[in-house]
Enzyme design. Structure first.
Site, PDB file in Angstrom:
ATOM      1  N   ARG A  37      22.622 -32.784  -4.478  1.00 55.73           N
ATOM      2  CA  ARG A  37      23.195 -31.430  -4.416  1.00 55.73           C
ATOM      3  C   ARG A  37      24.309 -31.328  -3.380  1.00 55.73           C
ATOM      4  O   ARG A  37      24.447 -30.295  -2.712  1.00 55.73           O
ATOM      5  CB  ARG A  37      22.111 -30.389  -4.092  1.00 55.73           C
ATOM      6  CG  ARG A  37      20.993 -30.336  -5.098  1.00 55.73           C
ATOM      7  CD  ARG A  37      21.336 -29.356  -6.178  1.00 55.73           C
ATOM      8  NE  ARG A  37      20.307 -29.396  -7.211  1.00 55.73           N
ATOM      9  CZ  ARG A  37      19.668 -28.348  -7.666  1.00 55.73           C
ATOM     10  NH1 ARG A  37      19.945 -27.162  -7.210  1.00 55.73           N
ATOM     11  NH2 ARG A  37      18.782 -28.467  -8.618  1.00 55.73           N
ATOM     12  N   ARG A  41      25.831 -24.712  -3.395  1.00 59.05           N
ATOM     13  CA  ARG A  41      26.025 -23.397  -2.797  1.00 59.05           C
ATOM     14  C   ARG A  41      26.233 -23.376  -1.290  1.00 59.05           C
ATOM     15  O   ARG A  41      26.650 -22.367  -0.740  1.00 59.05           O
ATOM     16  CB  ARG A  41      24.835 -22.494  -3.159  1.00 59.05           C
ATOM     17  CG  ARG A  41      24.835 -22.093  -4.618  1.00 59.05           C
ATOM     18  CD  ARG A  41      23.534 -21.423  -5.021  1.00 59.05           C
ATOM     19  NE  ARG A  41      22.455 -22.398  -5.049  1.00 59.05           N
ATOM     20  CZ  ARG A  41      21.190 -22.103  -5.364  1.00 59.05           C
ATOM     21  NH1 ARG A  41      20.867 -20.862  -5.647  1.00 59.05           N
ATOM     22  NH2 ARG A  41      20.271 -23.047  -5.376  1.00 59.05           N
ATOM     23  N   ARG A  50      31.825 -19.854  -8.061  1.00 60.50           N
ATOM     24  CA  ARG A  50      30.703 -19.257  -8.781  1.00 60.50           C
ATOM     25  C   ARG A  50      30.806 -17.726  -8.864  1.00 60.50           C
ATOM     26  O   ARG A  50      30.229 -17.110  -9.753  1.00 60.50           O
ATOM     27  CB  ARG A  50      29.384 -19.665  -8.111  1.00 60.50           C
ATOM     28  CG  ARG A  50      28.901 -21.035  -8.509  1.00 60.50           C
ATOM     29  CD  ARG A  50      28.234 -21.040  -9.889  1.00 60.50           C
ATOM     30  NE  ARG A  50      26.899 -20.473  -9.826  1.00 60.50           N
ATOM     31  CZ  ARG A  50      26.508 -19.383 -10.432  1.00 60.50           C
ATOM     32  NH1 ARG A  50      27.349 -18.711 -11.171  1.00 60.50           N
ATOM     33  NH2 ARG A  50      25.274 -18.936 -10.326  1.00 60.50           N
ATOM     34  N   ASP A  86      23.749 -30.094 -14.887  1.00 62.27           N
ATOM     35  CA  ASP A  86      22.355 -29.743 -14.605  1.00 62.27           C
ATOM     36  C   ASP A  86      21.436 -30.546 -15.505  1.00 62.27           C
ATOM     37  O   ASP A  86      21.847 -30.960 -16.600  1.00 62.27           O
ATOM     38  CB  ASP A  86      22.103 -28.243 -14.807  1.00 62.27           C
ATOM     39  CG  ASP A  86      20.849 -27.825 -14.060  1.00 62.27           C
ATOM     40  OD1 ASP A  86      20.918 -27.638 -12.839  1.00 62.27           O
ATOM     41  OD2 ASP A  86      19.785 -27.738 -14.701  1.00 62.27           O
ATOM     42  N   TYR A 164       9.777 -27.630 -17.411  1.00 63.76           N
ATOM     43  CA  TYR A 164      10.634 -26.438 -17.445  1.00 63.76           C
ATOM     44  C   TYR A 164      10.546 -25.733 -18.797  1.00 63.76           C
ATOM     45  O   TYR A 164      10.538 -24.504 -18.870  1.00 63.76           O
ATOM     46  CB  TYR A 164      12.097 -26.807 -17.162  1.00 63.76           C
ATOM     47  CG  TYR A 164      12.420 -26.886 -15.688  1.00 63.76           C
ATOM     48  CD1 TYR A 164      12.390 -25.737 -14.896  1.00 63.76           C
ATOM     49  CD2 TYR A 164      12.754 -28.077 -15.097  1.00 63.76           C
ATOM     50  CE1 TYR A 164      12.676 -25.808 -13.541  1.00 63.76           C
ATOM     51  CE2 TYR A 164      13.049 -28.160 -13.742  1.00 63.76           C
ATOM     52  CZ  TYR A 164      13.005 -27.021 -12.969  1.00 63.76           C
ATOM     53  OH  TYR A 164      13.281 -27.078 -11.637  1.00 63.76           O
TER      54      TYR A 164
HETATM   55  O1  1CP Z   1      25.770 -32.158  -6.397  1.00 59.50           O
HETATM   56  C1  1CP Z   1      24.889 -32.474  -7.190  1.00 59.50           C
HETATM   57  O2  1CP Z   1      23.807 -32.983  -6.863  1.00 59.50           O
HETATM   58  C2  1CP Z   1      25.180 -32.365  -8.674  1.00 59.50           C
HETATM   59  C3  1CP Z   1      24.723 -31.202  -9.306  1.00 59.50           C
HETATM   60  C4  1CP Z   1      23.288 -30.931  -9.710  1.00 59.50           C
HETATM   61  C5  1CP Z   1      22.212 -31.775 -10.012  1.00 59.50           C
HETATM   62  C6  1CP Z   1      22.122 -33.271  -9.841  1.00 59.50           C
HETATM   63  C7  1CP Z   1      22.865 -29.618  -9.976  1.00 59.50           C
HETATM   64  C8  1CP Z   1      23.687 -28.435  -9.786  1.00 59.50           C
HETATM   65  N1  1CP Z   1      21.600 -29.669 -10.497  1.00 59.50           N
HETATM   66  C9  1CP Z   1      21.167 -30.965 -10.512  1.00 59.50           C
HETATM   67  C10 1CP Z   1      19.890 -31.470 -11.005  1.00 59.50           C
HETATM   68  C11 1CP Z   1      18.753 -30.526 -11.109  1.00 59.50           C
HETATM   69  N2  1CP Z   1      18.721 -29.272 -11.683  1.00 59.50           N
HETATM   70  C12 1CP Z   1      17.440 -30.838 -10.697  1.00 59.50           C
HETATM   71  C13 1CP Z   1      17.044 -32.170 -10.143  1.00 59.50           C
HETATM   72  C14 1CP Z   1      17.292 -32.256  -8.686  1.00 59.50           C
HETATM   73  C15 1CP Z   1      16.356 -31.438  -7.832  1.00 59.50           C
HETATM   74  O3  1CP Z   1      15.139 -31.717  -7.893  1.00 59.50           O
HETATM   75  O4  1CP Z   1      16.846 -30.587  -7.113  1.00 59.50           O
HETATM   76  C16 1CP Z   1      16.619 -29.739 -10.975  1.00 59.50           C
HETATM   77  C17 1CP Z   1      15.147 -29.603 -10.707  1.00 59.50           C
HETATM   78  C18 1CP Z   1      17.439 -28.750 -11.598  1.00 59.50           C
HETATM   79  C19 1CP Z   1      16.996 -27.452 -12.113  1.00 59.50           C
HETATM   80  C20 1CP Z   1      17.691 -26.378 -11.400  1.00 59.50           C
HETATM   81  N3  1CP Z   1      18.995 -26.068 -11.665  1.00 59.50           N
HETATM   82  C21 1CP Z   1      17.225 -25.579 -10.336  1.00 59.50           C
HETATM   83  C22 1CP Z   1      15.846 -25.589  -9.717  1.00 59.50           C
HETATM   84  C23 1CP Z   1      15.031 -24.492 -10.316  1.00 59.50           C
HETATM   85  C24 1CP Z   1      13.570 -24.461  -9.919  1.00 59.50           C
HETATM   86  O5  1CP Z   1      13.112 -23.367  -9.568  1.00 59.50           O
HETATM   87  O6  1CP Z   1      12.882 -25.488 -10.008  1.00 59.50           O
HETATM   88  C25 1CP Z   1      18.285 -24.739  -9.955  1.00 59.50           C
HETATM   89  C26 1CP Z   1      18.303 -23.683  -8.888  1.00 59.50           C
HETATM   90  C27 1CP Z   1      19.393 -25.078 -10.811  1.00 59.50           C
HETATM   91  C28 1CP Z   1      20.750 -24.516 -10.772  1.00 59.50           C
HETATM   92  C29 1CP Z   1      21.722 -25.349 -10.070  1.00 59.50           C
HETATM   93  N4  1CP Z   1      22.051 -26.636 -10.478  1.00 59.50           N
HETATM   94  C30 1CP Z   1      23.024 -27.129  -9.654  1.00 59.50           C
HETATM   95  C31 1CP Z   1      23.344 -26.106  -8.696  1.00 59.50           C
HETATM   96  C32 1CP Z   1      24.372 -26.231  -7.609  1.00 59.50           C
HETATM   97  C33 1CP Z   1      22.518 -25.002  -8.965  1.00 59.50           C
HETATM   98  C34 1CP Z   1      22.536 -23.667  -8.242  1.00 59.50           C
HETATM   99  C35 1CP Z   1      22.896 -22.582  -9.170  1.00 59.50           C
HETATM  100  C36 1CP Z   1      23.951 -21.613  -8.735  1.00 59.50           C
HETATM  101  O7  1CP Z   1      25.091 -21.985  -8.401  1.00 59.50           O
HETATM  102  O8  1CP Z   1      23.670 -20.426  -8.833  1.00 59.50           O
END
Ligand code: 1CP
Length: 365
Positions: A37, A41, A50, A86, A164
């Protein structure tokens, strides 16, 4: 028009291959470092973007996904970029609607409730066509990186994506999806296999588009425990690594290093050591020396507690020094044990990255 493959694509020459060498177990002069990540954010320029665009709109627009991928690369001396996307794009490709709900995260308005619901999913997804926006983003980003650092592609693991789909979003207990593993055993395997059959060509296409390493995120492995992890998660993780590498060889493309991040799966390190991945990524609950002794076949990645990012510069440096002395400076990729949190200060990542470089260079002298 068919999407071009990396065999036919010309990319700028790679100037920093530290992470690729570390992943393959080759000698490195300093420890490569990136952060899960790292695009996200905690960066004001990400929040600005965003404010104007919906999350999945950014993911589906190659120029925007490329721009966000490059944001942390411009700021910090990172040794890898990870494509902005994602894990849930696979669920969308299977026909599940997924929306980003502010304050709640990704949500499925119509989750999978019972085995019969699997019939509603697209069985024959044309991965190249349906997820073409990801491949275009990868090709564009690989060009725009100008060879500065390698580009990592990724996918969610079958169990995490199944969880999910059934929970409809995040969950504390994952009781609904775990209930499937105990009471709908055949349907669970059917669902996991369906996901695997999309993930494999998805990762192969990412390499054809220009990805130079691949990471598979099993973010919810820790909720399982050894028995059900070995029955429902591990076989599909293994299948992914084996089939992706085989498929690339069949296409005369050299397989790229593959990283598995099964968060919380400290109970399965010996199994992950023999799972066809090149690198095992660790969360912060695992002791480095213990992990090393259980995983002689692979390189390791991780595992600083992300909350160390809340500390002063001096404390971050001290924690990095301890982590490096415990993992050693070879067959190792420094990272956090999970992703960057939205309220981290960008300067903390800078301290983390620079400390890894400075301390590991000294260790190698
Ligand atoms: O910079 C990076 O790492 C690349 C971008 C990236 C990656 C690798 C994002 C952007 N998401 C992911 C993978 C991802 N998505 C995972 C695996 C990694 C981890 O365990 O953190 C998971 C579980 C998700 C699912 C997801 N997408 C969540 C978690 C939800 C939960 O409650 O379990 C969330 C909040 C997202 C949205 C998301 N994806 C990425 C970002 C920056 C965001 C935030 C959303 C926003 O900008 O509002």
């Amino acid at each position: 028009m068919a999407a071009p493959t990396s065999k036919s694509l010309e990319f700028p020459k790679l100037q920093n291959d530290l992470i690729i060498r570390a992943a393959r177990g080759e000698k490195t002069e300093r420890v490569p470092v990136w952060a899960m990540r790292q695009a996200g954010r905690y960066l004001p320029e990400f929040r600005e973007m965003r404010a104007e665009h919906d999350f999945f709109n950014v993911v589906q627009t190659p120029s925007l996904a490329c721009e966000i991928t490059l944001q942390p690369i411009r700021r910090f001396q990172l040794d890898a970029a990870i494509i902005f996307s994602d894990i849930l794009v696979i669920n969308q490709a299977l026909g599940m609607e997924c929306v980003m709900v502010p304050g709640k995260g990704p949500t499925f308005p119509n989750p999978i409730v019972e085995p019969d619901d699997l019939k509603k999913l697209n069985k024959d997804v044309d991965v190249k066509e349906r997820l073409n926006y990801v491949f275009s983003a990868i090709t564009l980003t690989r060009q725009e990186l100008k060879g500065k650092v390698p580009l990592i592609g990724f996918a969610g693991a079958p169990w995490t994506l199944m969880a999910y789909s059934i929970e409809g979003g995040g969950s504390n207990t994952y009781a609904k999806s775990k209930k499937w593993l105990y009471t709908h055993i055949d349907a669970s395997h059917q669902f996991l296999q369906m996901l695997t059959d999309v993930i494999v060509p998805y990762l192969v296409c990412q390499v054809e588009a220009g990805a130079q390493l691949l990471q598979v995120f099993d973010s919810h492995a820790g909720i399982l425990g050894k028995d059900i992890f070995c029955e429902f998660a591990l076989p599909y993780l293994k299948q992914i690594a084996t089939r992706v590498k085989e498929s690339l060889r069949t296409k005369s493309i050299e397989p790229v290093p593959m990283i598995v991040f099964a968060k919380g799966a400290h109970y399965a390190l010996e199994e992950l050591n023999n799972s066809d991945y090149d690198v095992v990524s660790l969360d912060w609950t695992i002791l480095p020396q213990q992990a090393r002794s259980l995983t002689p076949n692979v390189s390791l990645q991780g595992n600083l507690d992300p909350c160390v990012m809340y500390c002063t510069k001096e404390v971050i440096q001290a924690k990095v020094e301890k982590m490096l002395s415990e993992f050693g400076s070879q067959r190792y990729i420094a990272n956090l044990g999970h992703g960057m949190y939205p309220d981290f200060m960008p300067e903390s990542l800078e301290t983390f990255v620079n400390s890894v470089h400075e301390i590991s260079e000294k260790m190698n002298q």
